[in-house]
Design a protein around this motif. Structure first.
Motif, mmCIF file in Angstrom:
data_model
loop_
_atom_site.group_PDB
_atom_site.id
_atom_site.type_symbol
_atom_site.label_atom_id
_atom_site.label_comp_id
_atom_site.label_asym_id
_atom_site.label_seq_id
_atom_site.Cartn_x
_atom_site.Cartn_y
_atom_site.Cartn_z
ATOM 1 N N SER A 636 0.850 -1.191 0.000
ATOM 2 C CA SER A 636 0.000 0.000 0.000
ATOM 3 C C SER A 636 0.885 1.240 0.000
ATOM 4 C CB SER A 636 -0.920 0.003 1.214
ATOM 5 O OG SER A 636 -0.178 0.190 2.378
ATOM 6 N N GLU A 637 0.288 2.360 -0.366
ATOM 7 C CA GLU A 637 1.038 3.627 -0.411
ATOM 8 C C GLU A 637 1.708 3.912 0.930
ATOM 9 O OE1 GLU A 637 -0.771 7.070 -2.916
ATOM 10 O OE2 GLU A 637 -2.428 5.971 -1.998
ATOM 11 N N GLU A 638 0.946 3.625 1.992
ATOM 12 C CA GLU A 638 1.476 3.903 3.321
ATOM 13 C C GLU A 638 2.715 3.043 3.582
ATOM 14 O OE1 GLU A 638 -1.815 4.291 5.722
ATOM 15 O OE2 GLU A 638 -0.726 4.657 7.573
ATOM 16 N N SER A 657 11.566 -15.184 6.196
ATOM 17 C CA SER A 657 12.839 -15.602 5.607
ATOM 18 C C SER A 657 12.828 -15.494 4.087
ATOM 19 C CB SER A 657 13.132 -17.045 6.023
ATOM 20 O OG SER A 657 12.043 -17.851 5.626
ATOM 21 N N SER A 658 11.652 -15.257 3.520
ATOM 22 C CA SER A 658 11.611 -15.312 2.058
ATOM 23 C C SER A 658 11.703 -13.922 1.439
ATOM 24 C CB SER A 658 10.314 -15.995 1.610
ATOM 25 O OG SER A 658 9.227 -15.410 2.246
ATOM 26 N N PRO A 659 12.550 -13.776 0.426
ATOM 27 C CA PRO A 659 12.648 -12.506 -0.274
ATOM 28 C C PRO A 659 11.463 -12.332 -1.225
ATOM 29 C CG PRO A 659 14.166 -14.091 -1.215
ATOM 30 C CD PRO A 659 13.462 -14.795 -0.115
ATOM 31 N N CYS A 660 10.976 -11.106 -1.334
ATOM 32 C CA CYS A 660 9.843 -10.843 -2.218
ATOM 33 C C CYS A 660 10.168 -9.593 -3.027
ATOM 34 C CB CYS A 660 8.563 -10.568 -1.449
ATOM 35 S SG CYS A 660 8.324 -11.602 -0.041
ATOM 36 N N VAL A 661 9.629 -9.554 -4.224
ATOM 37 C CA VAL A 661 9.859 -8.387 -5.044
ATOM 38 C C VAL A 661 8.567 -7.581 -5.115
ATOM 39 C CG1 VAL A 661 9.368 -9.599 -7.205
ATOM 40 C CG2 VAL A 661 10.808 -7.566 -7.224
ATOM 41 N N ILE A 662 8.693 -6.278 -4.944
ATOM 42 C CA ILE A 662 7.509 -5.416 -5.010
ATOM 43 C C ILE A 662 7.163 -5.211 -6.475
ATOM 44 C CG2 ILE A 662 6.564 -3.148 -4.478
ATOM 45 C CD1 ILE A 662 8.550 -3.016 -2.140
ATOM 46 N N ILE A 663 5.931 -5.573 -6.852
ATOM 47 C CA ILE A 663 5.564 -5.412 -8.255
ATOM 48 C C ILE A 663 4.575 -4.267 -8.452
ATOM 49 C CG2 ILE A 663 6.007 -7.804 -8.922
ATOM 50 C CD1 ILE A 663 2.850 -8.076 -8.662
ATOM 51 N N GLY A 664 4.024 -3.778 -7.388
ATOM 52 C CA GLY A 664 3.059 -2.703 -7.586
ATOM 53 C C GLY A 664 2.676 -2.027 -6.286
ATOM 54 N N VAL A 665 2.004 -0.884 -6.425
ATOM 55 C CA VAL A 665 1.550 -0.126 -5.262
ATOM 56 C C VAL A 665 0.031 0.024 -5.353
ATOM 57 C CG1 VAL A 665 1.706 2.037 -4.003
ATOM 58 C CG2 VAL A 665 3.719 1.119 -5.131
ATOM 59 N N ILE A 666 -0.637 -0.215 -4.253
ATOM 60 C CA ILE A 666 -2.100 -0.080 -4.210
ATOM 61 C C ILE A 666 -2.460 1.017 -3.209
ATOM 62 C CG2 ILE A 666 -2.711 -2.434 -4.921
ATOM 63 C CD1 ILE A 666 -2.800 -3.120 -1.922
#
Lengths: 868, 112
Positions: A636-638, A657-666
């Motif tokens: 989220s934007e916040e 422990s898991s890496p995640c990639v940010i794909i978008g903003v809501i």
């Protein structure tokens, strides 16, 4: 010596209580001792005097009330008093009716509140050992925030606490597997969903839930179950259930060994069936050890009543609260079960009053309503006193004592109050079902149950004395000589000042209630209409099954056959009520000591679309199978703001422990009730199997057909089950249930307040205008204009109104402000409500006076003045 | 009423009324009790006993002339009655009788 005098007030007290025959010697002794000591020490003398006066206060020395020479209450006299009361009641039917209606409406409201309050207080008191039952709360501290749960470890071992007789763990819930499908005996029937608990044998020995048929100590075998009478009637045609097998959830066969009495509505623990933990293990697929790691509602029965603090201290001992739990910052607290209902609200590990606040609020409202009605009664009775003047004069002349006249009028008010109380009791019993549906509760009390009749009787006596005493004293003070010579004066109708003050009290109460409820109502509609940031309307939440998840694609295809269905998603958290938080989130450039709580929601790729969340930056999840190496998240934007990421898309964060990639903003959205602050949100994809509900969004206005379509699609995959579903809107209402109920009640009581005070003001204004008919006539003769006359009639009321406003506004402001601070998102104090209330009430009063006034003003003065 | 038995305090007060003749009233009796017997009582207690004794008929009373030290109020002066005198005599007599019945050997304070 002369200048020294004993203190006046004890002396007066002595004179008041002391028997006249003994007064002289007693007072003399006390004075003598006082003077003697006063020569040495004045203070000591004073003290000694007071002490002596108190010590002289003995039965023997107290003035006895002597009955007067003649009998006050002969039967004939009593008969006459009642006869006159009845005649008077019917001579001025409008006046009497106004009195009775005002009183009985207020009483009925007070009785309903009384019923509700005693219902709330009766919770969990039906257990025979209710003062020895405790519920355990776990406070878990994490990152400086304390969360409280009404749970304790399933493996809790209380054998080291000598006071504990028995403890029982009960697994409750409002979803599968606590709500299960049962099919009635008849063939081809649909599922009946019933709510139950999982527990052990101790359930029926800790609590007083009564077993009416079958094994009195059930739940000792894994395939045994206990059902309620209601459930037995529902599932078995003849209600004969003992020894029969039931197909639970259309799969498992369980044997009914006992039938228990239906659980009363004033129990915090509600269930229709109870099964052993073994069944839960099978459903969840966990072994004994995993089960003992769970947390369940836990209740303790002690051998003797102990204080909750002592018990809590013992529960936090190492032998009960294991090391592992202590390391997780868990703290137990024992709460008396009988207080549970009213005080089960926790914030930051502290017990708050919770429902108790509303109980207090409505008790106050009820009392104020009665106060307004009683003031009405007093005002109207004293205002009309002149009509009874001759009667009183004649009674006095023929030898009535003042006391007997007081008695007569108190008796009359008693009659009116009695009629009103009876009428109110009737109204109460008739409106109770309506009240119940308004509250969403099942109050199983009536005014004749338990100790309530005694309260009612006390109420009747107190109110009739309260309402009758002042008018009685005013009326009985008439001097017969003047009354009979027709020298009536305004002073004869009691103190004008007093009546004005009563009116001020009445108006302030009315204004206060109206302002407070106005604020309450604004805040509630603010909450209900506030944009939560996501779509919650036109959405059905479906309880999933394993088969449904395995065939999610098929289910979806079936659904989309109906054009009304817009989209479908699954998630592990309902965004309306996402409890808890996640602090285990790392991002590039995160300061070491910073701990921020995120809401992490595991969902399917359709989530954002279904809940109407636009993608502001980047892209949405893609509709392809989950890739365990490439975890994608939407934030989220916040969240982007707290992570301080300029270019969030493409950044890699870690969750656990898991890496995640940010794909978008809501956009930001609320995930809890508006009592709590909005938190940053992270959406991540999970397998369907790891979600907890399916959300179906449909086109507005197609509720019926959409529901049918969802149901049909469900049947194609799960033909043996009946779909369990909720509307998201209903869930939303459930979250604010207390507030919604409170606002409904406040609305009702505000109306009642308005009606009652309106009646009172109308009655008084009418009377005032009638009383001043001659004055108006004279004013008119001397050339006063209509508006001038109107001004003289109204200016008294406007002063009273202003004073009432000045008194009521601070109270209303304080109460409303205190209530509003309970919300993280709240309206500003709406000052216009104060103004509108003032203007509204003012113009209402004005209208009443003007209508009456015009009638009088337009009469030819010669008519009113001729009538001497 | 519990017979004509005198309580200990009643007996003392009765004696004081006799001693103080003809000026026995509440405060005087209280003072005398403290001075002669060392019993410090509240005036109300003394008053209650006096009234009770009057009810039992052991005392009678009349009102005195108004006095300055009482703010112009009168005192209630108590006097013994014949039955009051009898009661005192009986109490005295009974005590003496019992006293003389104590065997000599008892005065040696020895256990047998």
């Amino acid at each position: 010596m002369k200048w020294l005098k004993p203190p006046q007030w004890p002396n007066r007290f002595l004179q008041w209580y002391c028997h006249p025959d003994l007064l002289e010697e007693i007072q003399g002794d006390a004075f003598e001792l006082f003077y003697r000591t006063a020569k040495k020490n004045k203070w000591k003398a004073n003290l000694q005097f007071v002490w002596n006066v108190i010590r002289f206060f003995r039965w023997k020395n107290i003035r006895k009330i002597k009955s007067t020479q003649t009998h006050q209450l002969s039967i004939a006299m009593l008969k006459n008093v009642f006869l006159v009361a009845f005649r008077n009641f019917f001579r001025q039917p409008a006046h009497s009716l106004l009195n009775v209606i005002g009183l009985s409406v207020a009483f009925a409201c007070a009785f309903l509140i009384l019923l509700w309050v005693s219902f709330e207080f009766s919770f969990d008191k039906f257990h025979s050992s209710n003062n020895r039952l405790y519920s355990i709360v776990s406070h878990v501290e994490a990152d400086g925030m304390v969360q409280s749960y009404p749970l304790a470890s399933a493996s809790i071992n209380t054998s080291s606490v000598p006071e504990v007789e028995k403890a029982v763990s009960i697994s409750t819930g409002s979803r599968w597997p606590h709500i299960l499908c049962f099919k009635p005996e008849s063939i081809n029937s649909e599922c009946v969903y019933l709510e139950g608990v999982y527990t052990n044998q101790n359930l029926f020995s800790v609590f007083s839930f009564e077993i009416v048929e079958g094994d009195p100590h059930p739940l000792n075998r894994p395939d045994h179950l206990v059902i309620s009478q209601k459930m037995a009637k529902l599932l078995f045609k003849d209600g004969q259930a003992i020894g029969k097998t039931l197909k639970v959830d259309s799969r498992e066969e369980m044997m009914v060994v006992s039938i228990m009495k239906d659980i009363p509505s004033n129990s915090s623990l509600q269930f229709d069936f109870a099964m052993p933990f073994a069944f839960l293990q099978k459903e969840w697929g966990i072994n004994e050890q995993q089960l003992s790691g769970q947390f369940f509602n836990t209740y303790i029965k002690t051998t003797v009543p102990v204080s909750a603090e002592v018990l809590s201290a013992k529960l936090n001992d190492e032998r009960v609260l294991t090391k592992e739990l202590k390391e997780q910052n868990v703290r137990y607290q024992a709460l008396p079960l009988k207080d549970w209902r009213l005080k089960n609200h926790f914030e930051g590990g502290q017990q708050l009053s919770g429902r108790m606040e509303y109980v207090v609020l409505f008790t106050i409202v009820g009392s104020l309503l009665v106060l307004i009605a009683v003031i009405n009664f007093i005002n109207m009775t004293t205002a009309r006193a002149t009509t009874r003047a001759k009667e009183i004069g004649v009674r006095k002349v023929t030898g009535a004592f003042r006391s007997s006249i007081v008695l007569q009028f108190v008796g009359e008010s008693f009659l009116i109050v009695l009629v009103s109380v009876l009428l109110a009791a009737l109204i109460t019993q008739l409106t109770l079902p309506l009240f119940n549906s308004l509250l969403g509760e099942q109050i199983n009390l009536s005014l004749v149950s338990g100790f309530l009749p005694f309260i009612l009787l006390a109420f009747l006596l107190i109110i009739s004395v309260l309402a009758g005493l002042y008018p009685a004293f005013v009326l009985s003070s008439f001097q017969p000589a003047r009354v009979l010579k027709n020298q009536l004066s305004a002073r004869m109708t009691g103190s004008h000042r007093l009546r004005q003050s009563l009116l001020v009290v009445q108006l302030s109460v009315a204004i206060g209630i109206i302002i407070f409820s106005g604020v309450l109502y604004r805040q509630l509609s603010f909450i209900i209409e506030k944009n939560l940031g996501f779509d919650r309307s036109n959405m059905i939440r479906v309880e999933p099954t394993a088969k449904l998840f395995n065939n999610f694609g098929v289910f979806k295809n079936e659904l989309f056959k109906d054009p009304a269905i817009q989209s479908v998603a699954a998630s592990n958290t309902n965004p309306l009520q996402a409890v808890g938080g996640n602090t285990d989130v790392e991002w590039p450039g995160k300061p070491k000591d910073q701990r921020i709580v995120f809401k992490t929601i595991g969902c399917s790729y359709e989530f954002a679309e279904t809940f109407g969340l636009k993608i502001l930056e980047g892209r949405n999840f893609q509709p392809r199978p989950l890739d365990s190496l490439n975890n994608e998240v939407l934030i989220s934007e916040e969240a982007a703001k707290v992570m301080n990421l300029k270019q969030p898309v493409g950044q890699v964060i870690r969750m656990g422990s898991s890496p995640c990639v940010i794909i978008g903003v809501i956009p930001d959205f609320h995930t809890e009730s508006l009592h709590a602050l909005r938190l940053p949100v992270i959406l991540h994809r999970v397998n369907y199997m790891h979600t907890s509900a399916i959300y179906v969004k449909y086109r507005p206005g197609t509720t019926q057909s959409s529901l049918a379509a969802v149901s049909k699609a469900y049947k194609t995959i799960e033909p043996d089950y009946t779909m369990k579903y909720w509307f998201q809107d209903d869930t939303f209402n459930e979250i604010y249930k207390t507030e919604i109920i409170a606002s409904r009640l406040v609305l009702v009581f505000t109306l009642v307040t308005l009606v009652i005070s309106g009646l009172g003001i109308a009655g008084l204004a009418t009377y005032n205008v009638l009383r001043r008919r001659k004055e108006i006539g004279i004013r008119r003769v001397f050339g006063a204009s209509v508006s001038q006359v109107m001004y003289t009639l109204t200016h008294e009321f406007s002063g009273i109104l202003l004073v009432a406003m000045l008194i009521a506004a601070p109270f209303a402001w304080y109460g409303a402000e205190r209530w509003l601070t309970g919300f993280a998102y709240r309206i500003d104090m709406p000052w216009w409500i104060f103004v509108v209330t003032l203007l509204g009430i003012g113009s209402a009063i004005l209208l009443i006076i003007l209508i009456q006034g015009f009638k009088t003003v337009n009469v030819n003065p010669s008519k009113t003045l001729r009538n001497e | 009423m519990k017979g004509t038995n005198l309580g200990e305090l009643e007996e003392l007060v009765l004696l004081m009324v006799g001693v103080l003749y003809p000026q026995a009233y509440g405060v005087a009796v209280m003072d005398e009790l403290e001075a002669q017997v060392g019993r410090s009582l509240n005036i109300s207690a003394v008053h209650a006993v006096l009234i009770r004794l009057e009810e039992k008929g052991l005392l009678k009373s009349k009102m005195s002339e108004p006095t300055e030290e009482r703010g112009g109020r009168r005192k209630r002066i108590f006097l013994l009655t014949a039955s009051g005198k009898r009661a005192l005599e009986e109490a005295n007599e009974m005590r003496n009788q019992l006293y003389h019945q104590i065997p000599k050997v008892a005065w040696q304070f020895k256990m047998i």
